[in-house]
Design an enzyme around this catalytic site. Structure first.
Site, PDB file in Angstrom:
ATOM      1  N   SER A   1      25.564  31.715  36.855  1.00  6.59           N
ATOM      2  CA  SER A   1      24.192  30.646  37.020  1.00  6.59           C
ATOM      3  C   SER A   1      24.759  29.099  37.839  1.00  6.59           C
ATOM      4  O   SER A   1      23.962  28.536  37.976  1.00  6.59           O
ATOM      5  CB  SER A   1      23.894  30.595  35.867  1.00  6.59           C
ATOM      6  OG  SER A   1      22.632  31.596  35.167  1.00  6.59           O
TER       7      SER A   1
ATOM      8  N   ARG B   1      32.694  39.250  33.382  1.00  4.85           N
ATOM      9  CA  ARG B   1      32.231  39.205  35.216  1.00  4.85           C
ATOM     10  C   ARG B   1      34.188  39.478  35.615  1.00  4.85           C
ATOM     11  O   ARG B   1      34.514  40.673  36.355  1.00  4.85           O
ATOM     12  CB  ARG B   1      32.170  38.412  35.603  1.00  4.85           C
ATOM     13  CG  ARG B   1      30.659  38.043  35.204  1.00  4.85           C
ATOM     14  CD  ARG B   1      30.097  36.868  36.551  1.00  4.85           C
ATOM     15  NE  ARG B   1      30.604  35.276  35.773  1.00  4.85           N
ATOM     16  CZ  ARG B   1      30.343  34.267  34.839  1.00  4.85           C
ATOM     17  NH1 ARG B   1      29.281  33.948  35.372  1.00  4.85           N
ATOM     18  NH2 ARG B   1      31.440  33.609  34.905  1.00  4.85           N
TER      19      ARG B   1
ATOM     20  N   LYS C   1      25.399  21.568  27.595  1.00  6.13           N
ATOM     21  CA  LYS C   1      25.493  21.366  29.261  1.00  6.13           C
ATOM     22  C   LYS C   1      25.203  20.938  30.522  1.00  6.13           C
ATOM     23  O   LYS C   1      24.977  21.708  31.701  1.00  6.13           O
ATOM     24  CB  LYS C   1      25.263  23.027  29.188  1.00  6.13           C
ATOM     25  CG  LYS C   1      26.002  24.229  28.266  1.00  6.13           C
ATOM     26  CD  LYS C   1      25.991  25.859  28.297  1.00  6.13           C
ATOM     27  CE  LYS C   1      26.739  26.575  28.310  1.00  6.13           C
ATOM     28  NZ  LYS C   1      27.613  27.951  28.620  1.00  6.13           N
TER      29      LYS C   1
END
Length: 163
Positions: free
Chosen positions: A129, A91, A42
């Protein structure tokens, strides 16, 4: 029976949404272990050690919470630490498909591992994030998105230069 839950993630950086999920987790389980993934694929903004340190700062006042870094399969880590539950945050609908597949995968690797999905409070539902990292790149305001000890660390890093 002592129930240990593992909350894995990259936490690059830990946000108020993550913190909300952690607080909910400690109401449900005897112990919550936050597992900070190395996740080099990532290309994280912060090193594994920086992320582990930020998470430790964020949860320092919470009881029954520990923090570890890891670079192996989540299920393997859970077995090593005696965790039988994985906590995952949801979310929005866009998270659901990926998280469902991941939950099924982890259960296929170890049928004794259960995944529990928790939603952050509505006021934190938009925080990710990646949004925070984008704001940091452009020197945007992040105080309302991060636990204050983490904001302090990142603020001091800004005087250096974020990667």
């Amino acid at each position: 029976m002592h129930k240990i839950a593992l909350y894995p993630g990259t936490f690059d950086p830990i946000t108020n949404g993550h913190f909300d999920i952690i607080e909910r987790g400690i109401r449900l389980f005897d112990e919550v272990i936050i597992a900070v993934a190395d996740s080099q694929e990532k290309k994280p903004m912060f090193t594994l050690q920086e992320r582990v340190d930020m998470v430790k700062l964020a949860v320092r006042d919470l009881e029954r919470v520990t923090v570890v870094g890891f670079d192996n399969l989540t299920v393997e880590l859970a077995n090593t630490l005696g965790a039988t539950v994985l906590i995952r945050g949801l979310r929005a609908v866009s998270d659901f498909e990926f998280e469902l597949q991941l939950g099924y995968l982890n259960n296929s690797l170890d049928p004794n591992i259960e995944t529990v999905y928790l939603m952050p409070k509505l006021k934190h539902a938009f925080i990710s994030s990646s949004i925070v990292r984008n704001l940091l790149k452009f020197n945007g305001k992040t105080e309302h998105l991060l636990p204050s000890p983490v904001q302090d660390v990142i603020g001091s890093m800004k005087s250096c230069t974020l990667r």
